[in-house]
Write a protein that holds these residues in place. Sequence first.
Motif, PDB file in Angstrom:
ATOM      1  N   ILE A  48     105.690  62.411  96.813  1.00 16.36           N
ATOM      2  CA  ILE A  48     105.243  61.218  97.530  1.00 16.36           C
ATOM      3  C   ILE A  48     106.111  60.047  97.109  1.00 16.36           C
ATOM      4  CG2 ILE A  48     103.371  59.523  97.764  1.00 16.36           C
ATOM      5  CD1 ILE A  48     101.369  61.762  97.518  1.00 16.36           C
ATOM      6  N   GLU A  49     106.658  59.335  98.084  1.00 14.28           N
ATOM      7  CA  GLU A  49     107.367  58.094  97.813  1.00 14.28           C
ATOM      8  C   GLU A  49     106.355  56.955  97.778  1.00 14.28           C
ATOM      9  OE1 GLU A  49     110.524  57.336 100.500  1.00 14.28           O
ATOM     10  OE2 GLU A  49     111.811  58.907  99.685  1.00 14.28           O
ATOM     11  N   VAL A  50     106.401  56.170  96.727  1.00  9.10           N
ATOM     12  CA  VAL A  50     105.476  55.051  96.555  1.00  9.10           C
ATOM     13  C   VAL A  50     106.257  53.756  96.751  1.00  9.10           C
ATOM     14  CG1 VAL A  50     103.872  53.885  95.014  1.00  9.10           C
ATOM     15  CG2 VAL A  50     104.047  56.385  94.979  1.00  9.10           C
ATOM     16  N   GLY A  51     105.924  53.027  97.793  1.00 10.30           N
ATOM     17  CA  GLY A  51     106.558  51.750  98.076  1.00 10.30           C
ATOM     18  C   GLY A  51     105.522  50.738  98.506  1.00 10.30           C
ATOM     19  N   GLY A  52     105.958  49.502  98.701  1.00 12.53           N
ATOM     20  CA  GLY A  52     105.044  48.460  99.158  1.00 12.53           C
ATOM     21  C   GLY A  52     104.231  47.804  98.071  1.00 12.53           C
ATOM     22  N   ALA A  53     104.538  48.092  96.797  1.00 10.74           N
ATOM     23  CA  ALA A  53     103.869  47.463  95.647  1.00 10.74           C
ATOM     24  C   ALA A  53     102.352  47.565  95.700  1.00 10.74           C
ATOM     25  CB  ALA A  53     104.291  45.995  95.524  1.00 10.74           C
ATOM     26  N   PRO A  54     101.804  48.779  95.887  1.00  9.16           N
ATOM     27  CA  PRO A  54     100.342  48.909  95.894  1.00  9.16           C
ATOM     28  C   PRO A  54      99.757  48.837  94.491  1.00  9.16           C
ATOM     29  CG  PRO A  54     101.332  51.066  96.023  1.00  9.16           C
ATOM     30  CD  PRO A  54     102.474  50.076  96.070  1.00  9.16           C
ATOM     31  N   GLU A  55      98.440  48.658  94.410  1.00  5.92           N
ATOM     32  CA  GLU A  55      97.679  48.739  93.159  1.00  5.92           C
ATOM     33  C   GLU A  55      96.750  49.930  93.310  1.00  5.92           C
ATOM     34  OE1 GLU A  55      95.930  44.907  93.323  1.00  5.92           O
ATOM     35  OE2 GLU A  55      97.857  43.874  93.069  1.00  5.92           O
ATOM     36  N   LEU A  56      96.940  50.947  92.465  1.00 10.32           N
ATOM     37  CA  LEU A  56      96.355  52.260  92.697  1.00 10.32           C
ATOM     38  C   LEU A  56      95.568  52.745  91.484  1.00 10.32           C
ATOM     39  CD1 LEU A  56      99.600  53.852  94.174  1.00 10.32           C
ATOM     40  CD2 LEU A  56      97.598  53.170  95.501  1.00 10.32           C
ATOM     41  N   GLY A  57      94.514  53.514  91.746  1.00 10.51           N
ATOM     42  CA  GLY A  57      93.737  54.135  90.683  1.00 10.51           C
ATOM     43  C   GLY A  57      92.311  53.650  90.683  1.00 10.51           C
ATOM     44  N   LEU A  58      91.368  54.540  90.960  1.00  7.46           N
ATOM     45  CA  LEU A  58      89.983  54.142  91.218  1.00  7.46           C
ATOM     46  C   LEU A  58      89.240  53.636  89.992  1.00  7.46           C
ATOM     47  CD1 LEU A  58      88.929  56.979  93.704  1.00  7.46           C
ATOM     48  CD2 LEU A  58      89.659  54.638  94.234  1.00  7.46           C
ATOM     49  N   LYS A  59      89.761  53.851  88.800  1.00  5.22           N
ATOM     50  CA  LYS A  59      89.120  53.281  87.621  1.00  5.22           C
ATOM     51  C   LYS A  59      89.239  51.760  87.593  1.00  5.22           C
ATOM     52  CE  LYS A  59      87.666  57.048  85.608  1.00  5.22           C
ATOM     53  NZ  LYS A  59      86.204  57.314  85.551  1.00  5.22           N
ATOM     54  N   THR A  60      90.246  51.236  88.316  1.00  6.42           N
ATOM     55  CA  THR A  60      90.486  49.787  88.297  1.00  6.42           C
ATOM     56  C   THR A  60      90.500  49.176  89.684  1.00  6.42           C
ATOM     57  OG1 THR A  60      91.888  50.154  86.348  1.00  6.42           O
ATOM     58  CG2 THR A  60      92.010  47.985  87.389  1.00  6.42           C
ATOM     59  N   TYR A  61      91.065  49.884  90.657  1.00  5.75           N
ATOM     60  CA  TYR A  61      91.296  49.320  91.985  1.00  5.75           C
ATOM     61  C   TYR A  61      90.534  50.108  93.052  1.00  5.75           C
ATOM     62  CZ  TYR A  61      95.009  47.215  89.256  1.00  5.75           C
ATOM     63  OH  TYR A  61      95.703  46.539  88.277  1.00  5.75           O
ATOM     64  N   PRO A  62      90.215  49.478  94.185  1.00  6.28           N
ATOM     65  CA  PRO A  62      89.407  50.149  95.217  1.00  6.28           C
ATOM     66  C   PRO A  62      90.219  51.052  96.133  1.00  6.28           C
ATOM     67  CG  PRO A  62      89.834  47.898  95.883  1.00  6.28           C
ATOM     68  CD  PRO A  62      90.412  48.041  94.501  1.00  6.28           C
ATOM     69  N   ARG A  63      91.341  51.564  95.634  1.00  7.15           N
ATOM     70  CA  ARG A  63      92.143  52.481  96.425  1.00  7.15           C
ATOM     71  C   ARG A  63      92.988  53.324  95.479  1.00  7.15           C
ATOM     72  NH1 ARG A  63      93.917  47.659  96.187  1.00  7.15           N
ATOM     73  NH2 ARG A  63      92.526  47.028  97.869  1.00  7.15           N
ATOM     74  N   THR A  64      93.449  54.458  95.999  1.00  5.53           N
ATOM     75  CA  THR A  64      94.319  55.315  95.210  1.00  5.53           C
ATOM     76  C   THR A  64      95.246  56.046  96.153  1.00  5.53           C
ATOM     77  OG1 THR A  64      94.359  56.955  93.412  1.00  5.53           O
ATOM     78  CG2 THR A  64      92.773  57.332  95.203  1.00  5.53           C
ATOM     79  N   LEU A  65      96.110  56.896  95.618  1.00  4.95           N
ATOM     80  CA  LEU A  65      97.001  57.673  96.460  1.00  4.95           C
ATOM     81  C   LEU A  65      96.200  58.581  97.386  1.00  4.95           C
ATOM     82  CD1 LEU A  65      99.722  58.771  93.866  1.00  4.95           C
ATOM     83  CD2 LEU A  65     100.035  57.153  95.753  1.00  4.95           C
ATOM     84  N   ASP A  66      96.725  58.794  98.563  1.00  6.02           N
ATOM     85  CA  ASP A  66      96.050  59.643  99.544  1.00  6.02           C
ATOM     86  C   ASP A  66      96.379  61.110  99.261  1.00  6.02           C
ATOM     87  OD1 ASP A  66      94.540  60.425 101.705  1.00  6.02           O
ATOM     88  OD2 ASP A  66      96.130  60.047 103.177  1.00  6.02           O
ATOM     89  N   LEU A  67      95.854  61.585  98.139  1.00  9.65           N
ATOM     90  CA  LEU A  67      96.069  62.975  97.748  1.00  9.65           C
ATOM     91  C   LEU A  67      95.136  63.899  98.519  1.00  9.65           C
ATOM     92  CD1 LEU A  67      96.319  62.525  93.867  1.00  9.65           C
ATOM     93  CD2 LEU A  67      98.208  62.752  95.501  1.00  9.65           C
ATOM     94  N   ARG A  68      95.617  65.092  98.772  1.00  8.67           N
ATOM     95  CA  ARG A  68      94.778  66.111  99.395  1.00  8.67           C
ATOM     96  C   ARG A  68      93.870  66.747  98.349  1.00  8.67           C
ATOM     97  NH1 ARG A  68     100.357  68.473 101.801  1.00  8.67           N
ATOM     98  NH2 ARG A  68     100.750  66.840 103.356  1.00  8.67           N
ATOM     99  N   ASP A  69      92.889  67.487  98.825  1.00  7.14           N
ATOM    100  CA  ASP A  69      92.008  68.201  97.905  1.00  7.14           C
ATOM    101  C   ASP A  69      92.836  69.112  97.005  1.00  7.14           C
ATOM    102  OD1 ASP A  69      89.398  69.062  96.929  1.00  7.14           O
ATOM    103  OD2 ASP A  69      89.834  70.959  97.946  1.00  7.14           O
ATOM    104  N   HIS A  70      92.517  69.111  95.714  1.00  5.62           N
ATOM    105  CA  HIS A  70      93.179  69.933  94.710  1.00  5.62           C
ATOM    106  C   HIS A  70      94.631  69.509  94.467  1.00  5.62           C
ATOM    107  CE1 HIS A  70      89.654  72.392  94.447  1.00  5.62           C
ATOM    108  NE2 HIS A  70      90.232  73.221  93.599  1.00  5.62           N
ATOM    109  N   GLU A  71      94.952  68.242  94.688  1.00  9.72           N
ATOM    110  CA  GLU A  71      96.253  67.711  94.313  1.00  9.72           C
ATOM    111  C   GLU A  71      96.092  66.740  93.144  1.00  9.72           C
ATOM    112  OE1 GLU A  71      99.194  67.825  98.176  1.00  9.72           O
ATOM    113  OE2 GLU A  71      98.110  65.963  97.762  1.00  9.72           O
TER     114      GLU A  71
END
Length: 322
Positions: A48-71
């Motif tokens: 996955i290429e990560v661009g656009g300066a997102p803030e990711l990770g549900l422990k801190t932010y209300p969004r995370t990477l759009d991973l599929r089940d079991h990824e």
Amino acid sequence: MVTRSRTVLAALVLLGSVGDAAAAEPPSAQGPAQSCHNPDALGVSRTIEVGGAPELGLKTYPRTLDLRDHEVVLTFDDGPWGPTTPDVLAALAAQCVKATFFLIGRNAQAHPELVRREVAEGHTVGHHTFDHPGVTLRNMSAEAGIEDIEHGMRVDDRAAGDEPWTGTPRVPFFRYPGFGDSPGSLAWLKARGVAVFGADLWASDWIPMTPDAELDLLMGRLRGAGRGIILLHDIKRQTADMLPRFLSALKAEGFHVVRIVPGGTATPTRDAPAGWSSETDRTLAHLWPKARAEIRAEARPVAPRAAAPAGDAAAGLKPSVE
């Protein structure tokens, strides 16, 4: 000797597109993974290429990477460290797996050969401040926090062999110590296109436990979550010893490793479930007043830095298990 205030502050760690276009691929299709000679390796399923300066990770932010089940995305903090990072790299290489390492600048400065090895072996090398301050950047001035961030990036890139410093990190990925961000430093990072990573789940490897206990704990959490960005520490002996069995368990239970790399376009994300709130905010609100009172009461000198690797996991905390 770790003071009582440092123990409390260390507990802050607890807070603690190509991706869509690339269908699951065999390990041999993933660039550096072509050198893998293990036909039964776990490998990397996609990048996955990560661009656009997102803030990711549900422990801190209300969004995370759009991973599929079991990824899963494997991330390691606080290194590099001579006694343990080579064993972590060896375990990843044996399974043709790529991870992301968030480096502390002064550890990178002390072990540039390990930084260069991480880069040469196809891992993604991000940043975790220069000094990993005892308090989070949330409780520092914006100027001091930004200085520590930029200093770390500059030293990390020098250790990786990139000269001269251009003001932009070679890999624009950053993770806050203890996940304690601040508005000023977040704005500074976003203006420079730097993605900020929290985590979705962790190994709790700052708690002393056997490798078997850590494996059971982490796999139990992962089965419950089904996917996510995983936080580990490559400076922890128990994690280095646990890792080969963890990678084998991932393969046996049908999990797939996703590699993350910098990209120029906005990254698809997955929103937090309804009723989400930041565990970072809750924990910091609880811990910081007590820690601040202890800091005022204890004016003790800090132990020499050479005595232990920098980072949350070196501070000897013993929080309760999630």
